[in-house]
Design a protein around this motif. Structure first.
Motif, PDB file in Angstrom:
ATOM      1  N   SER A 144      -5.724 -18.447  15.213  1.00  0.00           N
ATOM      2  CA  SER A 144      -4.447 -19.313  15.504  1.00  0.00           C
ATOM      3  C   SER A 144      -4.357 -19.424  16.998  1.00  0.00           C
ATOM      4  O   SER A 144      -4.220 -20.470  17.445  1.00  0.00           O
ATOM      5  CB  SER A 144      -3.034 -18.610  14.815  1.00  0.00           C
ATOM      6  OG  SER A 144      -3.303 -18.628  13.493  1.00  0.00           O
ATOM      7  N   ALA A 145      -4.440 -18.418  17.615  1.00  0.00           N
ATOM      8  CA  ALA A 145      -4.329 -18.190  19.097  1.00  0.00           C
ATOM      9  C   ALA A 145      -5.442 -19.224  19.924  1.00  0.00           C
ATOM     10  O   ALA A 145      -5.217 -19.718  20.731  1.00  0.00           O
ATOM     11  CB  ALA A 145      -4.680 -16.588  19.737  1.00  0.00           C
ATOM     12  N   CYS A 146      -6.669 -19.208  19.161  1.00  0.00           N
ATOM     13  CA  CYS A 146      -7.846 -19.952  19.599  1.00  0.00           C
ATOM     14  C   CYS A 146      -7.547 -21.422  19.598  1.00  0.00           C
ATOM     15  O   CYS A 146      -7.679 -22.338  20.455  1.00  0.00           O
ATOM     16  CB  CYS A 146      -8.946 -19.730  18.889  1.00  0.00           C
ATOM     17  SG  CYS A 146      -9.784 -18.041  19.159  1.00  0.00           S
ATOM     18  N   TRP A 147      -6.784 -21.885  18.531  1.00  0.00           N
ATOM     19  CA  TRP A 147      -6.426 -23.290  18.159  1.00  0.00           C
ATOM     20  C   TRP A 147      -5.276 -23.753  19.017  1.00  0.00           C
ATOM     21  O   TRP A 147      -5.224 -24.707  19.983  1.00  0.00           O
ATOM     22  CB  TRP A 147      -6.125 -23.442  16.973  1.00  0.00           C
ATOM     23  CG  TRP A 147      -7.164 -23.560  15.741  1.00  0.00           C
ATOM     24  CD1 TRP A 147      -7.953 -22.527  15.267  1.00  0.00           C
ATOM     25  CD2 TRP A 147      -7.758 -24.716  15.299  1.00  0.00           C
ATOM     26  NE1 TRP A 147      -8.711 -23.182  14.499  1.00  0.00           N
ATOM     27  CE2 TRP A 147      -8.579 -24.430  14.600  1.00  0.00           C
ATOM     28  CE3 TRP A 147      -7.557 -26.315  15.484  1.00  0.00           C
ATOM     29  CZ2 TRP A 147      -9.390 -25.582  13.831  1.00  0.00           C
ATOM     30  CZ3 TRP A 147      -8.330 -27.158  15.169  1.00  0.00           C
ATOM     31  CH2 TRP A 147      -9.149 -26.801  14.260  1.00  0.00           C
ATOM     32  N   VAL A 148      -4.084 -22.903  19.371  1.00  0.00           N
ATOM     33  CA  VAL A 148      -3.214 -23.089  20.292  1.00  0.00           C
ATOM     34  C   VAL A 148      -3.419 -22.981  21.969  1.00  0.00           C
ATOM     35  O   VAL A 148      -3.429 -23.944  22.474  1.00  0.00           O
ATOM     36  CB  VAL A 148      -2.005 -21.937  19.722  1.00  0.00           C
ATOM     37  CG1 VAL A 148      -0.741 -22.164  20.994  1.00  0.00           C
ATOM     38  CG2 VAL A 148      -1.519 -22.096  18.513  1.00  0.00           C
ATOM     39  N   LEU A 149      -4.260 -22.177  22.065  1.00  0.00           N
ATOM     40  CA  LEU A 149      -4.703 -21.988  23.564  1.00  0.00           C
ATOM     41  C   LEU A 149      -5.340 -23.250  23.946  1.00  0.00           C
ATOM     42  O   LEU A 149      -5.360 -23.760  24.750  1.00  0.00           O
ATOM     43  CB  LEU A 149      -5.324 -20.622  23.731  1.00  0.00           C
ATOM     44  CG  LEU A 149      -4.577 -19.336  23.833  1.00  0.00           C
ATOM     45  CD1 LEU A 149      -5.474 -18.428  24.004  1.00  0.00           C
ATOM     46  CD2 LEU A 149      -3.649 -19.558  25.078  1.00  0.00           C
ATOM     47  N   GLY A 150      -6.387 -23.697  22.973  1.00  0.00           N
ATOM     48  CA  GLY A 150      -7.222 -24.793  23.176  1.00  0.00           C
ATOM     49  C   GLY A 150      -6.457 -26.057  23.496  1.00  0.00           C
ATOM     50  O   GLY A 150      -6.883 -26.973  24.395  1.00  0.00           O
ATOM     51  N   PHE A 151      -5.415 -26.465  22.578  1.00  0.00           N
ATOM     52  CA  PHE A 151      -4.408 -27.568  22.850  1.00  0.00           C
ATOM     53  C   PHE A 151      -3.494 -27.348  23.962  1.00  0.00           C
ATOM     54  O   PHE A 151      -3.265 -28.502  24.618  1.00  0.00           O
ATOM     55  CB  PHE A 151      -3.814 -27.703  21.457  1.00  0.00           C
ATOM     56  CG  PHE A 151      -4.453 -28.663  20.459  1.00  0.00           C
ATOM     57  CD1 PHE A 151      -4.399 -29.731  20.396  1.00  0.00           C
ATOM     58  CD2 PHE A 151      -5.347 -27.794  19.518  1.00  0.00           C
ATOM     59  CE1 PHE A 151      -5.191 -30.423  19.461  1.00  0.00           C
ATOM     60  CE2 PHE A 151      -6.236 -28.328  18.553  1.00  0.00           C
ATOM     61  CZ  PHE A 151      -5.944 -29.711  18.658  1.00  0.00           C
ATOM     62  N   VAL A 152      -3.039 -26.124  24.419  1.00  0.00           N
ATOM     63  CA  VAL A 152      -2.137 -25.986  25.581  1.00  0.00           C
ATOM     64  C   VAL A 152      -3.101 -26.146  26.900  1.00  0.00           C
ATOM     65  O   VAL A 152      -2.383 -26.631  27.673  1.00  0.00           O
ATOM     66  CB  VAL A 152      -1.326 -24.770  25.528  1.00  0.00           C
ATOM     67  CG1 VAL A 152      -0.682 -24.401  26.639  1.00  0.00           C
ATOM     68  CG2 VAL A 152      -0.451 -24.638  24.049  1.00  0.00           C
TER      69      VAL A 152
END
Length: 326
Positions: A144-152
């Motif tokens: 989840s952190a990978c997905w969120v950081l990628g978009f942020v």
């Protein structure tokens, strides 16, 4: 040069090649590659539903397959649509969305590979603690952190590009909307964006994941060399060989495409732009195509999972995983 100061409502995507005789060949090649990307990555996702593959490594691999499908769809679909409809235009909003989505998915892809590198580090360097460290909840948080950081991470870059007020041309010399080609046609001051592109885009989104993955493999290699039996070393190396191959392949392409000495001088070179197109095509087409092959070609677990799925065996719950080389 004429400067277009009127509000931009659309862009024209130049595509891979201007040669009319190559358009059919390019269309068929991209279509074939895209079909194989879908089939290969969907096969990996299907195999990961098997009970025996409910492990952290295949959980992250499933995320990687989703990212590969999404990234390829975002970047390649315009090539197919342009050939079928003959329309090379893309709306301003659509271009900004495509640029943001491609950057976000690419960033998340590198972060997922970093998480997979950490998973291999724990499996080889701390095998007895593996099932305690890589719990289901922890893996879900990491993904989840990978997905969120990628978009942020890509938001500041997209924000600046969206506030460009004028363009020298509405033709983007690429086969999809990417930051560098859009930056090239802007007549605004791009120094801030260039600085942010290097600091955040290259250092934070590319170099930091690369360094973390590289450090993981330093410890992994040290642990493998300490294994006394040759068969143990082979089995330990085999558990991370597929991931290492994908990491080398992807980072080589990304560095060749984006890591340049000076962005402004690079954008002025027509030959460099053509080479960037090729690297981008390889990154968005060849790498997602090769990932399922690399992970499944010599992977007996994936082959057995597909066989069990074909005969109708139902997958079960997540099971604790102990590395096979121990």
């Amino acid at each position: 040069m004429h400067v277009n100061q009127t509000p931009i409502t659309y862009f024209i995507i130049k595509g891979i090649s201007d040669d009319p005789q190559l358009q059919l060949f390019i269309f068929l090649l991209v279509l074939l590659i895209y079909i194989f990307i879908l089939c290969g990555n969907l096969t990996i996702l299907f195999a990961c539903q098997d009970y025996n593959l409910h492990t952290p490594m295949y959980f992250f691999l499933g995320n990687l397959s989703i990212l590969d499908i999404s990234c390829s769809t975002i970047s390649l679909h315009k090539i197919l649509i342009h050939f079928i409809t003959g329309d090379r235009t893309v709306s301003y909003t659509g271009c900004m969305v495509q640029m943001h989505m491609f950057g976000s998915l690419g960033s998340a892809d590198l972060l997922i590979l970093t998480a997979m590198g950490y998973d291999r580090y724990v499996a080889i360097c701390k095998p007895l603690q593996y099932h305690m460290v890589m719990k289901t909840g922890i893996c879900a948080i990491l993904a989840s952190a990978c997905w969120v950081l990628g978009f942020v991470q890509i938001i500041p870059l997209t924000f600046i590009v969206c506030h460009f007020s004028c363009y020298f041309s509405i033709e983007i010399n690429h086969f999809f909307c990417d930051i560098v080609p859009v930056m090239k046609i802007s007549c605004d001051d791009t120094s801030l964006l260039e600085l942010l592109f290097f600091i955040e885009g290259l250092l934070t989104m590319i170099l930091i994941p690369f360094v973390l993955t590289f450090v993981s493999y330093i410890f992994i290699m040290q642990a493998i060399l300490r294994i006394r039996s040759s068969s143990g070393r082979r089995k330990a190396f085999y558990t991370c060989s597929s991931h290492l191959t994908v990491v080398i392949l992807l980072y080589t392409t990304v560095f060749s495409q984006y890591l340049t000495p000076k962005l402004s001088s690079t954008m002025e070179s027509g030959n460099t732009l053509k080479s960037n197109k090729l690297f981008a095509l390889f990154n968005t087409a060849a790498v997602p195509l090769l990932n399922p092959i690399i992970y499944s070609l010599k992977n007996k677990d994936v082959k057995m999972a597909l066989k069990r799925s074909c005969v109708g065996l139902n997958p079960g719950k997540w099971n604790d995983f102990q590395p096979s080389w121990v």
